[in-house]
Every structure is written in structure tokens, then in C-alpha cells.
Enzyme design. Sequence first.
Site, short mmCIF file in Angstrom:
data_model
loop_
_atom_site.label_atom_id
_atom_site.label_comp_id
_atom_site.label_asym_id
_atom_site.label_seq_id
_atom_site.Cartn_x
_atom_site.Cartn_y
_atom_site.Cartn_z
N CYS A 3 35.08 28.16 -11.53
CA CYS A 3 34.25 28.88 -10.81
C CYS A 3 32.97 29.21 -11.80
CB CYS A 3 34.85 30.32 -10.30
SG CYS A 3 35.23 31.37 -11.55
N GLN A 31 42.05 32.19 -4.35
CA GLN A 31 40.70 32.01 -3.54
C GLN A 31 40.48 32.75 -2.27
OE1 GLN A 31 38.40 30.52 -5.17
NE2 GLN A 31 39.17 29.42 -6.81
#
Length: 176
Positions: free
Chosen positions: A134, A8
Site C-alpha cells: 500500500c 483490506q
Amino acid sequence: VPGDSFLQNNFFLLPRLVEGAREYLRTSGARYLVDVYCGVGFFGISLADQVEKFVGVEIDRPAIKAARNNATRHNRENGEFVLGDAQELLPGLLQKYPATETAVILDPPRVGVPRSALEQLREIRPQQVIYVSCHPATLARDLNLLCADGVFELRSVTPLDMFPQTQHVECVADLW
């Protein structure tokens, strides 16, 4: 983090992502953690202090090497990282620990979790599934399958806008 491995990259919201997963795990009281699609070990290492033992699985060899190095650098000695296909290794990993005391964290690629792996989770029924995604569409698809027939119950979803000005929203879902 090896150049081709995933991590991330929104360092502003990354602590909130970990805090969400940590709170969900703490609430369940699970003693063991199976980190599926573990990458460089981010979640397993970050949550290791909350469980007796953890195991991470990843198909990317450089990422597993990095995960092992990261665990050593962070003095995490209660876990291991296994190289291999999560779908193939999942049954064995879930048999290592009692299902009633085990949390599974899923952080799959955008395409989501293969149906057969979701079916394995439904069959084994770990105490908790924490699903990080996501892609809201694949998250919804996979949560529908996990929660069908009351096998799991969706307790909470925390959205985080880790990719501003895009259609992607990182979500952390808690299922029991």
C-alpha cells in the site's frame, strides 16, 4: 478478523486484488506458496486451490488463530499457518519446498520488508515473488533490491486505488 488484526477494508476492490494475485500465481505455475505477513490468512486461503501446499507466517497470535479458523471454515486443508517473525522463519519456510516450484507472496506493513529478508529471497531465488504493497515508495525501494543484478525481473505491477482520496495506492507486483 480479530479487532486489532489487519484486513483490506475496501470490499469493492478486494476481489480485484485477489484476482490479480491469482492470475500472477496461475501464470507462474508454482506448486507451492509461502504467504509472508499472512495476517488472518486472506491470500493463502484465497489462493490455496491453485497450489499443492501453502504455508502462512504471521507474528500476530490472534491473527494466526483466526487464519487457522478461516482455513477450516473454507475447507482449506492443504496449508498451515505458523506463528512467528517472518524474517526469522523465512529461510526455514523456503527450504520446505523446492525454490524452482515455489511462489512467495509478501504483504508487509507500510514500512516494507526488512532488507535481510529481501536478501534471503535473493539468495534462495524462489520461482516467483508476488509483492502486495500500500506504499509505493517502500515497494519501489524493495523491488529495486530484489531486481538488482537481474536476480528477479519485474514482470507487471497492477495499481488499485483502494484508499480513495489519499496518497496510498495498493499495488500488486509480479517478479520472476
